[in-house]
Design a protein around this motif. Structure first.
Motif, PDB file in Angstrom:
ATOM      1  N   ALA A   1     -14.392  11.599  -4.262  1.00 25.87           N
ATOM      2  CA  ALA A   1     -14.571  10.187  -4.581  1.00 25.87           C
ATOM      3  C   ALA A   1     -13.771   9.365  -3.580  1.00 25.87           C
ATOM      4  CB  ALA A   1     -14.090   9.905  -5.998  1.00 25.87           C
ATOM      5  N   VAL A   2     -14.275   8.181  -3.267  1.00 25.30           N
ATOM      6  CA  VAL A   2     -13.573   7.250  -2.386  1.00 25.30           C
ATOM      7  C   VAL A   2     -13.406   5.945  -3.145  1.00 25.30           C
ATOM      8  CG1 VAL A   2     -13.618   6.017  -0.199  1.00 25.30           C
ATOM      9  CG2 VAL A   2     -14.495   8.353  -0.314  1.00 25.30           C
ATOM     10  N   LEU A   3     -12.156   5.532  -3.360  1.00 27.22           N
ATOM     11  CA  LEU A   3     -11.869   4.379  -4.202  1.00 27.22           C
ATOM     12  C   LEU A   3     -11.074   3.329  -3.439  1.00 27.22           C
ATOM     13  CD1 LEU A   3     -10.704   6.262  -7.433  1.00 27.22           C
ATOM     14  CD2 LEU A   3     -12.981   5.328  -6.960  1.00 27.22           C
ATOM     15  N   PRO A   4     -11.418   2.049  -3.615  1.00 29.65           N
ATOM     16  CA  PRO A   4     -10.609   0.984  -2.996  1.00 29.65           C
ATOM     17  C   PRO A   4      -9.270   0.857  -3.713  1.00 29.65           C
ATOM     18  CG  PRO A   4     -12.321   0.037  -4.380  1.00 29.65           C
ATOM     19  CD  PRO A   4     -12.573   1.512  -4.352  1.00 29.65           C
ATOM     20  N   ALA A   5      -8.228   0.569  -2.947  1.00 34.01           N
ATOM     21  CA  ALA A   5      -6.887   0.461  -3.513  1.00 34.01           C
ATOM     22  C   ALA A   5      -6.101  -0.611  -2.774  1.00 34.01           C
ATOM     23  CB  ALA A   5      -6.167   1.807  -3.416  1.00 34.01           C
ATOM     24  N   GLN A   6      -5.026  -1.068  -3.408  1.00 38.20           N
ATOM     25  CA  GLN A   6      -4.135  -2.054  -2.779  1.00 38.20           C
ATOM     26  C   GLN A   6      -2.702  -1.557  -2.889  1.00 38.20           C
ATOM     27  OE1 GLN A   6      -3.849  -6.102  -4.474  1.00 38.20           O
ATOM     28  NE2 GLN A   6      -4.157  -6.846  -2.392  1.00 38.20           N
ATOM     29  N   VAL A   7      -1.953  -1.714  -1.807  1.00 39.84           N
ATOM     30  CA  VAL A   7      -0.575  -1.242  -1.766  1.00 39.84           C
ATOM     31  C   VAL A   7       0.310  -2.149  -2.613  1.00 39.84           C
ATOM     32  CG1 VAL A   7       1.399  -0.709  -0.287  1.00 39.84           C
ATOM     33  CG2 VAL A   7      -0.929  -0.287   0.540  1.00 39.84           C
ATOM     34  N   LEU A   8       1.058  -1.527  -3.526  1.00 42.02           N
ATOM     35  CA  LEU A   8       2.016  -2.253  -4.363  1.00 42.02           C
ATOM     36  C   LEU A   8       3.396  -2.285  -3.717  1.00 42.02           C
ATOM     37  CD1 LEU A   8       1.038  -0.764  -7.840  1.00 42.02           C
ATOM     38  CD2 LEU A   8       0.464  -3.035  -6.971  1.00 42.02           C
ATOM     39  N   ARG A   9       3.842  -1.134  -3.187  1.00 43.58           N
ATOM     40  CA  ARG A   9       5.166  -1.050  -2.573  1.00 43.58           C
ATOM     41  C   ARG A   9       5.252   0.251  -1.779  1.00 43.58           C
ATOM     42  NH1 ARG A   9       5.573   0.709  -7.796  1.00 43.58           N
ATOM     43  NH2 ARG A   9       6.519   2.794  -8.042  1.00 43.58           N
ATOM     44  N   THR A  10       6.223   0.316  -0.899  1.00 48.79           N
ATOM     45  CA  THR A  10       6.545   1.548  -0.188  1.00 48.79           C
ATOM     46  C   THR A  10       8.018   1.829  -0.391  1.00 48.79           C
ATOM     47  OG1 THR A  10       4.803   1.251   1.464  1.00 48.79           O
ATOM     48  CG2 THR A  10       6.612   2.708   2.054  1.00 48.79           C
ATOM     49  N   ASP A  11       8.341   2.997  -0.940  1.00 45.53           N
ATOM     50  CA  ASP A  11       9.718   3.342  -1.268  1.00 45.53           C
ATOM     51  C   ASP A  11      10.432   3.967  -0.079  1.00 45.53           C
ATOM     52  OD1 ASP A  11       9.263   2.441  -3.870  1.00 45.53           O
ATOM     53  OD2 ASP A  11       8.520   4.413  -4.511  1.00 45.53           O
ATOM     54  N   GLU A  12      11.759   4.076  -0.193  1.00 41.89           N
ATOM     55  CA  GLU A  12      12.572   4.579   0.913  1.00 41.89           C
ATOM     56  C   GLU A  12      12.280   6.041   1.236  1.00 41.89           C
ATOM     57  OE1 GLU A  12      16.628   3.869  -0.042  1.00 41.89           O
ATOM     58  OE2 GLU A  12      16.493   1.681   0.216  1.00 41.89           O
ATOM     59  N   ASP A  13      11.750   6.790   0.285  1.00 41.42           N
ATOM     60  CA  ASP A  13      11.471   8.207   0.536  1.00 41.42           C
ATOM     61  C   ASP A  13      10.110   8.443   1.179  1.00 41.42           C
ATOM     62  OD1 ASP A  13       9.880   7.541  -1.595  1.00 41.42           O
ATOM     63  OD2 ASP A  13      10.657   9.061  -2.964  1.00 41.42           O
ATOM     64  N   GLY A  14       9.445   7.353   1.632  1.00 42.91           N
ATOM     65  CA  GLY A  14       8.179   7.499   2.346  1.00 42.91           C
ATOM     66  C   GLY A  14       6.970   7.617   1.459  1.00 42.91           C
ATOM     67  N   ILE A  15       7.118   7.302   0.178  1.00 45.08           N
ATOM     68  CA  ILE A  15       5.993   7.351  -0.751  1.00 45.08           C
ATOM     69  C   ILE A  15       5.581   5.927  -1.105  1.00 45.08           C
ATOM     70  CG2 ILE A  15       5.273   8.015  -3.077  1.00 45.08           C
ATOM     71  CD1 ILE A  15       7.006  10.480  -2.823  1.00 45.08           C
ATOM     72  N   SER A  16       4.268   5.666  -1.016  1.00 50.56           N
ATOM     73  CA  SER A  16       3.744   4.339  -1.343  1.00 50.56           C
ATOM     74  C   SER A  16       3.040   4.372  -2.689  1.00 50.56           C
ATOM     75  CB  SER A  16       2.756   3.874  -0.266  1.00 50.56           C
ATOM     76  OG  SER A  16       3.420   3.635   0.961  1.00 50.56           O
ATOM     77  N   ALA A  17       3.189   3.293  -3.432  1.00 50.26           N
ATOM     78  CA  ALA A  17       2.508   3.124  -4.712  1.00 50.26           C
ATOM     79  C   ALA A  17       1.292   2.228  -4.502  1.00 50.26           C
ATOM     80  CB  ALA A  17       3.446   2.509  -5.740  1.00 50.26           C
ATOM     81  N   LEU A  18       0.148   2.666  -4.998  1.00 52.36           N
ATOM     82  CA  LEU A  18      -1.111   1.945  -4.824  1.00 52.36           C
ATOM     83  C   LEU A  18      -1.709   1.603  -6.179  1.00 52.36           C
ATOM     84  CD1 LEU A  18      -2.779   4.246  -2.128  1.00 52.36           C
ATOM     85  CD2 LEU A  18      -1.156   2.392  -1.762  1.00 52.36           C
ATOM     86  N   ASP A  19      -2.357   0.453  -6.235  1.00 48.49           N
ATOM     87  CA  ASP A  19      -3.087   0.059  -7.440  1.00 48.49           C
ATOM     88  C   ASP A  19      -4.557   0.416  -7.275  1.00 48.49           C
ATOM     89  OD1 ASP A  19      -3.568  -1.490  -9.968  1.00 48.49           O
ATOM     90  OD2 ASP A  19      -4.758  -2.694  -8.582  1.00 48.49           O
ATOM     91  N   VAL A  20      -5.073   1.204  -8.216  1.00 43.84           N
ATOM     92  CA  VAL A  20      -6.489   1.563  -8.251  1.00 43.84           C
ATOM     93  C   VAL A  20      -7.024   1.184  -9.624  1.00 43.84           C
ATOM     94  CG1 VAL A  20      -8.188   3.418  -8.066  1.00 43.84           C
ATOM     95  CG2 VAL A  20      -6.135   3.486  -6.651  1.00 43.84           C
ATOM     96  N   ALA A  21      -7.686   0.055  -9.689  1.00 39.55           N
ATOM     97  CA  ALA A  21      -8.283  -0.407 -10.946  1.00 39.55           C
ATOM     98  C   ALA A  21      -7.270  -0.443 -12.087  1.00 39.55           C
ATOM     99  CB  ALA A  21      -9.479   0.466 -11.326  1.00 39.55           C
ATOM    100  N   GLY A  22      -6.011  -0.823 -11.763  1.00 43.28           N
ATOM    101  CA  GLY A  22      -4.979  -0.915 -12.784  1.00 43.28           C
ATOM    102  C   GLY A  22      -4.152   0.335 -12.965  1.00 43.28           C
ATOM    103  N   SER A  23      -4.589   1.458 -12.399  1.00 42.12           N
ATOM    104  CA  SER A  23      -3.808   2.693 -12.446  1.00 42.12           C
ATOM    105  C   SER A  23      -2.969   2.810 -11.178  1.00 42.12           C
ATOM    106  CB  SER A  23      -4.726   3.913 -12.570  1.00 42.12           C
ATOM    107  OG  SER A  23      -5.416   3.907 -13.800  1.00 42.12           O
ATOM    108  N   GLU A  24      -1.754   3.341 -11.311  1.00 39.05           N
ATOM    109  CA  GLU A  24      -0.860   3.456 -10.158  1.00 39.05           C
ATOM    110  C   GLU A  24      -0.899   4.864  -9.582  1.00 39.05           C
ATOM    111  OE1 GLU A  24       3.886   3.393  -9.528  1.00 39.05           O
ATOM    112  OE2 GLU A  24       3.028   1.475 -10.205  1.00 39.05           O
ATOM    113  N   PHE A  25      -1.122   4.944  -8.265  1.00 41.95           N
ATOM    114  CA  PHE A  25      -1.144   6.207  -7.545  1.00 41.95           C
ATOM    115  C   PHE A  25       0.011   6.241  -6.560  1.00 41.95           C
ATOM    116  CE2 PHE A  25      -5.314   6.618  -9.207  1.00 41.95           C
ATOM    117  CZ  PHE A  25      -5.697   7.947  -9.060  1.00 41.95           C
ATOM    118  N   LEU A  26       0.560   7.428  -6.348  1.00 41.33           N
ATOM    119  CA  LEU A  26       1.589   7.637  -5.341  1.00 41.33           C
ATOM    120  C   LEU A  26       1.020   8.496  -4.221  1.00 41.33           C
ATOM    121  CD1 LEU A  26       4.657   8.423  -7.647  1.00 41.33           C
ATOM    122  CD2 LEU A  26       3.997   6.213  -6.641  1.00 41.33           C
ATOM    123  N   VAL A  27       1.226   8.052  -2.974  1.00 37.55           N
ATOM    124  CA  VAL A  27       0.727   8.793  -1.812  1.00 37.55           C
ATOM    125  C   VAL A  27       1.833   8.897  -0.772  1.00 37.55           C
ATOM    126  CG1 VAL A  27      -1.655   8.057  -2.166  1.00 37.55           C
ATOM    127  CG2 VAL A  27      -0.181   6.733  -0.661  1.00 37.55           C
TER     128      VAL A  27
END
Length: 360
Positions: A236-262
């Motif tokens: 699946a390919v889903l549109p997302a928006q970056v919420l923040r990027t943490d100091e450990d190199g992991i970014s939090a993304l918003d996907v339809a209200g759910s938070e993903f870490l990449v």
């Protein structure tokens, strides 16, 4: 409609029969995808006027073909990029690009020479012969020449298929730059689903000369009857928006209200990206585990369950909170039975790997 590319074609090309009717937006990248021999290139050549079969082709408000008219290829304001870069070997890169400019004739120049050189990163190649360029460099020059003809539409027929993996990785960011900076719509023929996932906004799915489905990429991939879901490499390919990027190199993304870490340390809050989530990278649990190395455990509703042969099943899942966000999980029939999974149940989708398909 004036904001659509509308294509209706029906006829025979030798033993091959084509019968399609679809419309896609006059913006972004539309991929024509399907197995070899399904009609992708035949459609592209018809849009270019190189094939002539019954039907109608309208690019916005401009009709290139219908029952009463057929605009010849040289009068269609389009650019065509082939599998092999078709540069003039006796001309320098600069001269090849200038040739594209001359083809524009009296067209208003919305696409400027210096902008294209910068966008495609070919300034250092400008005085070289095409004979001394890599495959990826030649293809970038070929794209630049096509764009400098000021096309209303850019056609690309498997432009990366002649390149090796390293050359593809080199050129893909330039395709993304074109998408972000130019307003020229692109029809892209590809047999590589990973290219489609990374580049396409819209997908026209074809089989045996007929239309299977057409629409936004994520919608076609997530359709209940998607024929692509049977593929082992389905994602699946889903549109997302970056919420923040943490100091450990992991970014939090918003996907339809759910938070993903990449794992991504170069993203900025507010950036628009797209996520690729492979069906084989999702496992299913009845509840969240207290501790796990898996970064993303997302509540999901089971929308459908399909059999994939004797040993596997495909679960269609909605992981969105604010609006639907559809993914698929590929699990064993044994796990399906052991968990006694049912349609409309809530489960936890444990996503082992999430990758960025593209920045948008």
């Amino acid at each position: 409609m004036g904001n659509e590319i509308a294509i209706t074609l029906k006829g025979d090309l030798g033993a091959f029969h084509l019968d399609v009717d679809f419309a896609v937006p006059m913006h972004g990248i539309t991929a024509l995808f399907g197995p070899s021999g399904c009609g992708k290139t035949s459609i592209l050549r018809s849009v270019a006027g190189l094939n002539h079969m019954a039907g109608r082709i309208a690019i916005g408000s401009h009709i290139w073909q219908d029952q009463e008219r057929f605009v010849p290829t040289h009068k269609r304001p389009l650019g065509y990029v082939f599998q092999e870069a078709s540069l003039f070997p006796h001309l320098s890169v600069r001269q090849n690009l200038i040739y594209g400019e001359k083809r524009a004739k009296k067209a208003e120049k919305h696409i400027r020479f210096d902008d294209i050189v910068d966008l495609l990163g070919i300034g250092h190649l400008i005085d070289r012969s095409p004979m001394h360029l890599s495959g990826g460099e030649r293809q970038r020059v070929s794209i630049g020449r096509a764009l400098l003809s000021q096309p209303q539409l850019l056609l690309m027929d498997e432009p990366l298929s002649a390149l090796d993996r390293m050359a593809k990785d080199e050129i893909l960011p330039y395709f993304e730059a074109l998408h972000a900076n130019l307003k020229v719509p692109i029809l892209l023929v590809s047999h590589d689903i990973s290219e489609v996932e990374r580049l396409a906004d819209h997908l026209v799915l074809l089989k045996d000369g007929r239309l299977v489905n057409s629409g936004p990429l994520s919608d076609v991939l997530s359709a209940p009857d998607s024929t692509l879901a049977m593929r082992r490499d389905f994602a699946a390919v889903l549109p997302a928006q970056v919420l923040r990027t943490d100091e450990d190199g992991i970014s939090a993304l918003d996907v339809a209200g759910s938070e993903f870490l990449v794992l991504a340390d170069t993203l900025r809050p507010g950036d628009a990206v797209r996520l690729r989530i492979a069906a084989s990278d999702i496992s299913i649990a009845r509840g969240k585990h207290a501790s796990s190395s898996i970064l993303n455990s997302i509540p999901a509703r089971i929308l459908g369950i399909e059999t994939l042969g004797a040993t596997e099943a495909s679960l269609r899942l909605d992981i969105g909170k604010n609006h639907p966000a559809i993914v698929r999980a590929r699990i064993s029939q044994r796990s399906l039975a052991a968990l006694n999974l049912q349609i409309d149940e809530m489960v936890i989708a444990q996503i082992k790997s999430v990758s960025l398909a593209a920045n948008r």
